[in-house]
Design a protein around this motif. Structure first.
Motif, short mmCIF file in Angstrom:
data_model
loop_
_atom_site.label_atom_id
_atom_site.label_comp_id
_atom_site.label_asym_id
_atom_site.label_seq_id
_atom_site.Cartn_x
_atom_site.Cartn_y
_atom_site.Cartn_z
N ALA A 1 21.44 12.09 -20.63
CA ALA A 1 22.11 12.90 -21.51
C ALA A 1 23.45 13.02 -21.29
CB ALA A 1 21.54 14.42 -21.55
N GLY A 2 23.75 11.81 -20.85
CA GLY A 2 25.34 11.52 -20.43
C GLY A 2 25.44 9.95 -19.98
N PRO A 3 26.60 9.54 -19.73
CA PRO A 3 26.99 8.31 -19.52
C PRO A 3 26.03 7.66 -18.38
CG PRO A 3 28.86 9.35 -19.48
CD PRO A 3 27.69 10.31 -19.62
N ILE A 4 25.39 6.40 -18.58
CA ILE A 4 24.76 5.53 -17.50
C ILE A 4 25.50 4.33 -17.12
CG2 ILE A 4 22.57 6.34 -18.46
CD1 ILE A 4 22.25 3.71 -19.83
N ARG A 5 25.24 3.84 -15.84
CA ARG A 5 26.07 2.92 -15.27
C ARG A 5 25.13 1.53 -15.18
NH1 ARG A 5 27.28 5.94 -9.87
NH2 ARG A 5 24.81 6.20 -10.25
N PRO A 6 25.65 0.54 -14.98
CA PRO A 6 24.59 -0.70 -14.81
C PRO A 6 23.86 -0.69 -13.61
CG PRO A 6 26.92 -1.33 -15.42
CD PRO A 6 26.99 0.01 -15.12
N LYS A 7 24.22 0.16 -12.58
CA LYS A 7 23.26 0.25 -11.31
C LYS A 7 22.27 1.39 -11.71
CE LYS A 7 26.43 1.79 -8.47
NZ LYS A 7 27.19 2.42 -7.16
N ASP A 8 22.56 2.22 -12.63
CA ASP A 8 21.49 3.17 -12.81
C ASP A 8 20.33 2.45 -13.61
OD1 ASP A 8 22.76 5.34 -12.14
OD2 ASP A 8 23.91 5.41 -14.06
N VAL A 9 20.51 1.39 -14.75
CA VAL A 9 19.79 0.58 -15.33
C VAL A 9 18.85 -0.29 -14.37
CG1 VAL A 9 19.34 -1.23 -17.10
CG2 VAL A 9 21.09 0.74 -17.36
N GLU A 10 19.82 -0.81 -13.45
CA GLU A 10 19.18 -1.77 -12.22
C GLU A 10 17.92 -0.80 -11.57
OE1 GLU A 10 22.18 -3.22 -9.65
OE2 GLU A 10 23.56 -3.45 -11.40
N ARG A 11 18.04 0.26 -11.20
CA ARG A 11 17.27 0.98 -10.32
C ARG A 11 16.12 1.43 -11.04
NH1 ARG A 11 21.83 5.09 -7.90
NH2 ARG A 11 22.65 3.60 -6.16
N ALA B 1 26.47 -3.97 -28.84
CA ALA B 1 26.59 -4.93 -30.14
C ALA B 1 25.76 -4.54 -31.26
CB ALA B 1 26.31 -6.32 -29.64
N GLN B 2 24.66 -3.68 -30.84
CA GLN B 2 23.73 -3.39 -31.98
C GLN B 2 24.44 -1.88 -32.50
OE1 GLN B 2 19.97 -3.71 -30.14
NE2 GLN B 2 20.06 -5.92 -29.65
N GLY B 3 25.01 -1.38 -31.65
CA GLY B 3 25.71 -0.05 -32.16
C GLY B 3 24.93 1.12 -31.58
N TRP B 4 24.05 0.95 -30.55
CA TRP B 4 23.41 2.04 -29.75
C TRP B 4 23.99 2.86 -28.79
CZ3 TRP B 4 19.02 4.17 -31.48
CH2 TRP B 4 18.10 3.61 -32.24
N LEU B 5 25.24 2.00 -27.95
CA LEU B 5 25.93 2.28 -27.04
C LEU B 5 27.27 2.06 -27.22
CD1 LEU B 5 23.61 1.15 -23.86
CD2 LEU B 5 23.65 3.55 -24.78
N LEU B 6 28.36 2.79 -26.41
CA LEU B 6 29.71 2.81 -26.38
C LEU B 6 30.24 2.20 -24.96
CD1 LEU B 6 30.97 5.28 -29.12
CD2 LEU B 6 30.80 2.79 -29.25
N PRO B 7 30.94 1.28 -24.69
CA PRO B 7 31.41 1.08 -23.43
C PRO B 7 32.46 2.05 -23.07
CG PRO B 7 32.29 -0.48 -24.89
CD PRO B 7 31.25 0.54 -25.64
N SER B 8 32.60 2.40 -21.80
CA SER B 8 33.85 3.34 -21.43
C SER B 8 34.28 2.45 -20.05
CB SER B 8 33.34 4.47 -20.56
OG SER B 8 34.03 5.22 -19.96
N TYR B 9 35.76 2.40 -20.46
CA TYR B 9 36.60 1.56 -19.66
C TYR B 9 37.11 2.13 -18.58
CZ TYR B 9 35.67 -1.86 -23.57
OH TYR B 9 35.23 -2.87 -24.32
N ARG B 10 37.85 1.54 -17.66
CA ARG B 10 38.56 2.12 -16.32
C ARG B 10 39.99 1.40 -16.41
NH1 ARG B 10 36.16 1.80 -10.61
NH2 ARG B 10 34.86 3.61 -11.24
N GLY B 11 40.97 2.17 -16.11
CA GLY B 11 42.34 1.89 -15.93
C GLY B 11 42.89 1.20 -17.15
N ASN B 12 43.24 -0.14 -17.21
CA ASN B 12 43.83 -0.69 -18.19
C ASN B 12 43.14 -1.19 -19.53
OD1 ASN B 12 42.75 -2.72 -16.96
ND2 ASN B 12 44.56 -3.93 -16.37
N GLY B 13 41.81 -0.81 -19.24
CA GLY B 13 40.73 -1.09 -20.38
C GLY B 13 40.05 -2.25 -20.07
N GLU B 14 40.07 -3.01 -18.98
CA GLU B 14 39.48 -4.33 -18.92
C GLU B 14 38.22 -4.27 -18.57
OE1 GLU B 14 42.12 -6.71 -16.78
OE2 GLU B 14 43.77 -6.89 -18.31
N ARG B 15 37.95 -3.13 -17.40
CA ARG B 15 36.48 -3.09 -16.97
C ARG B 15 35.83 -2.06 -17.45
NH1 ARG B 15 35.48 -1.59 -10.77
NH2 ARG B 15 33.32 -1.91 -10.57
N ILE B 16 34.70 -2.37 -17.89
CA ILE B 16 33.63 -1.17 -18.26
C ILE B 16 32.92 -0.66 -16.93
CG2 ILE B 16 31.41 -1.05 -19.84
CD1 ILE B 16 32.44 -3.44 -21.35
N VAL B 17 33.02 0.45 -17.10
CA VAL B 17 32.28 1.14 -15.85
C VAL B 17 31.07 1.81 -15.97
CG1 VAL B 17 34.57 1.29 -14.51
CG2 VAL B 17 33.57 3.34 -16.02
#
Length: 222
Positions: free
Chosen positions: A165-175, A193-209
Motif C-alpha cells: 500500500a505504498g511505494p516499493i524499492r528494487p531492494k524490496d523486490v529483491e528480498r 512500460a505496461q502501465g502498472w507502475l509509475l517511477p519516482s525520481y530523485r534529485g534532477n530526475g535522472e535516478r529512479i528510487v
C-alpha cells in the motif's frame, strides 16, 4: 464459439451424473453461473477445462453442499461462488450467516480455497473480476518457460505492491522474490512500460528510487 463450448460443457456433465447430482445441475445452474462463465472465465481462460459446475462437497456436519464451480486441475482445489445480494445479504439470517462461514472454514481445512464474486460485479464490472481471478489462478498455473516465469514474477510484484500500500524499492523486490538487483529492476521497468507502475525520481530526475502503483490501477481494482 462460447455458446457451443458451453452447451457441450453442460451436456457432458449432465451425461456423467445421476440422481440428485444431475438434478442439482439441471435446477441450480442458472443465469448467474452462466454469466460468470461468459463474462469472466471464458474471456480470461478461453476454455472451460477442469471446471465442474454445481460441484458436490460435504460440509462440517456431513451434509451435502453444491458449490457453483470447482476448478480441479490436478492437485489444486478451488471453489468459486457467484453471490447475489438478495440471497446472500438481504435474505441472510444469523443462522445462515454462521453456517456459511463455518462451511468456508471447513472447506479451507479440507484443502479447498474458496473465492466469491458478487453477481453485480460479474454483470457490470467483469474486467475487475477477471483481474482478481487471474491473480488467484496465477499462483497455481505451471510456469514451464522463462517467459512464463517472468510473467508470474511480475504478477507477484503487483500483488506485493498492493499489500505494501505504498511505494516499493528494487531492494524490496529483491528480498521478496529472492532475486538479484538487475532482474528486479528489469521487471519493475517492464511493469512501468505496461502501465502498472509509475517511477519516482530523485534529485534532477535522472535516478529512479522507487515505484508505486499507477492511479489507474487503483481505479481498476476499486
Amino acid at each position: 464459439m462460447f455458446e457451443e463450448v458451453y452447451d457441450q460443457f453442460i451436456q457432458r456433465h449432465l451425461a456423467s451424473r445421476t440422481g440428485e447430482r444431475r438434478g442439482r445441475l439441471e435446477r441450480g445452474h442458472r443465469h448467474a453461473e452462466s454469466l460468470f462463465l461468459r463474462n469472466v472465465w471464458w474471456p480470461l481462460r478461453g476454455n472451460l477445462e477442469h471446471l465442474h459446475p454445481e460441484y458436490e462437497v460435504l460440509d462440517w456436519r456431513g451434509r451435502t453442499y453444491f458449490a457453483d464451480f470447482a476448478w480441479l486441475p490436478g492437485h489444486v482445489k478451488l471453489i468459486i461462488e457467484v453471490k447475489g445480494y438478495a440471497a446472500h445479504v438481504r435474505e441472510m439470517d444469523r443462522h445462515k450467516y454462521c453456517n456459511e462461514l463455518n462451511r468456508e472454514t471447513f472447506l479451507h481445512a479440507m484443502g479447498y480455497q474458496v473465492i466469491s464474486f458478487a453477481y453485480d460485479d460479474v454483470e457490470q464490472h467483469p474486467q475487475l473480476c477477471m483481474t482478481l481471478l487471474q491473480m488467484v489462478l496465477s499462483r497455481y498455473l505451471s510456469n514451464q518457460t522463462p517467459a512464463s516465469r517472468a510473467s508470474f514474477a511480475e504478477k507477484e510484484i503487483i500483488r506485493f505492491a498492493i499489500q505494501c500500500a505504498g511505494p516499493i524499492r528494487p531492494k524490496d523486490v529483491e528480498r521478496h522474490l529472492d532475486v538479484n538487483h538487475k532482474p528486479a529492476v528489469l521487471m519493475l521497468k517492464r511493469l512501468c512500460a505496461q502501465g502498472w507502475l509509475l517511477p519516482s525520481y530523485r534529485g534532477n530526475g535522472e535516478r529512479i528510487v522507487r515505484y508505486e502503483l499507477a492511479p489507474g490501477v487503483w481505479n481498476y481494482l476499486d
